[in-house]
Scaffold this active site. Structure first.
Site, PDB file in Angstrom:
ATOM      1  CG  ASN A  83       5.378   1.095   0.153  1.00 54.92           C
ATOM      2  OD1 ASN A  83       4.444   1.175  -0.287  1.00 54.92           O
ATOM      3  ND2 ASN A  83       5.632   1.693   1.363  1.00 54.92           N
ATOM      4  N   GLY A  86       0.813   1.653  -3.961  1.00 56.05           N
ATOM      5  CA  GLY A  86      -0.381   2.731  -4.698  1.00 56.05           C
ATOM      6  C   GLY A  86      -1.344   2.927  -4.073  1.00 56.05           C
ATOM      7  CG  ASN A 141      -2.103   9.601   1.991  1.00 55.24           C
ATOM      8  OD1 ASN A 141      -0.960  10.303   2.164  1.00 55.24           O
ATOM      9  ND2 ASN A 141      -1.915   8.605   1.519  1.00 55.24           N
ATOM     10  CB  CYS A 144      -2.810  11.482  -2.868  1.00 48.15           C
ATOM     11  SG  CYS A 144      -3.469  10.396  -1.715  1.00 48.15           S
TER      12      CYS A 144
END
Length: 318
Positions: A83, A86, A141, A144
């Protein structure tokens, strides 16, 4: 109601969770569609739909809306899926006013995945979410790209990861979970840096870097070339990461990567996970979580497991 007599409760950084199951960020949306489907299928009779979960982990939320990546976003592979979404999301303000309002009524702890391109962007998201009592914990996360460092991701450098975690630690007293990328030489180095900087728990792993090629055009399938591989193909990688990190840190782990059934959940717990997330399999089988919960209950009964937390890290004691 969930059968509490089976002792499915686990502790994650002070959060008392009724079930050792959650969802991987980005694979469940806000959850409304799943809740409606489970109700329609009669899987939530006499219970709230999300009683199958110990916690619900949201998609990544940024300080402002992110449009996501152009072009092809998903490509099926052997035993998995690539995937390049974004981290598309409506931004923290819209999330608080819309999705979080609904989630707050669902009777399940909410872990919000926090994303950003700079340290300040992460802090802006947390500052806004600190105003919302429905939020139980944050999952950072750190995969990034850090635009202040030329696009290098926070999660591949121990110093950058520690700096981000330290700043976020000062911004909240809520449990702080750090999501680790497998795309590093030594994941335990990043894990230890995050723990030392104040992380209360770690989730692992994020997707594995990969790509796909279109033979007709002889070009990469994805506009950005790079994509993230998830699904059954990465389960052995994820198990190995959880096993190693469990030995390296003293904080609880959330394991994920290719989880499709209760056997997978148990393997992750034996390797060291306190909580296990179902990810891309939610796309393959949107009824997976209720089924996995039932399988887990049956397995505990057949194997006379009175407390599922006894499985956590048991492989290390063998």
């Amino acid at each position: 109601m969930v059968d509490q007599t089976l002792g499915l409760q686990v502790d994650l950084a002070g959060l008392q969770l009724k079930v050792p199951l959650t969802v991987a960020s980005g694979t469940f949306g806000p959850g409304q569609n799943f809740a409606e489907l489970w109700l329609d299928q009669g899987l939530a009779k006499d219970r709230q739909p999300f009683s199958y979960l110990g916690a619900l982990t949201t998609k990544g939320i940024s300080n402002v809306p992110w449009a996501g990546n152009p072009g092809v976003r998903i490509d099926e592979t052997a035993s998995g899926m690539l995937n390049s979404i974004g981290l598309e999301n409506p931004g923290v303000e819209a999330f608080c006013q819309e999705d979080l309002v609904w989630l707050a009524s669902q009777g399940v702890p909410i872990i919000v995945n926090v994303s950003g391109h700079t340290l300040d962007e992460y802090l802006e998201v947390i500052a806004r979410l600190e105003q919302e009592p429905a939020v139980s914990a944050y999952e950072l996360n750190i995969s990034c790209p850090n635009v202040d460092s030329g696009g290098m991701t926070f999660g591949v450098d121990a110093l950058a990861a520690a700096e981000l975690v330290s700043a976020c630690r000062l911004a909240t007293k809520r449990p702080l979970i750090v999501k680790l990328t497998p795309n590093v030489t030594d994941i335990t180095e990043i894990a230890c840096a995050a723990e030392a900087a104040g992380a209360d728990a770690l989730s692992l792993i994020n997707t594995v870097a990969g790509m796909s090629i279109d033979l007709k055009s002889r070009k990469p399938v994805f506009d950005r070339v790079l994509a993230g591989l998830s699904g059954p193909a990465i389960k052995p990688i994820a198990l190995w990461a959880v096993y190693r990190v469990y030995e390296a840190v003293d904080i609880p782990l959330i394991g994920m990567g290719g989880v499709r059934n209760a056997s997978d959940v148990i393997e992750f717990m034996l390797a060291g996970a306190s909580l296990v997330a179902v990810g891309s399999h939610n796309f393959t089988d949107p009824l997976a979580i209720p089924r996995i919960y039932t399988e887990l209950v049956d397995w505990c009964e057949k194997n006379e497991i009175s407390e599922v937390k006894s499985l956590i890290g048991a492989l290390h004691d063998a």
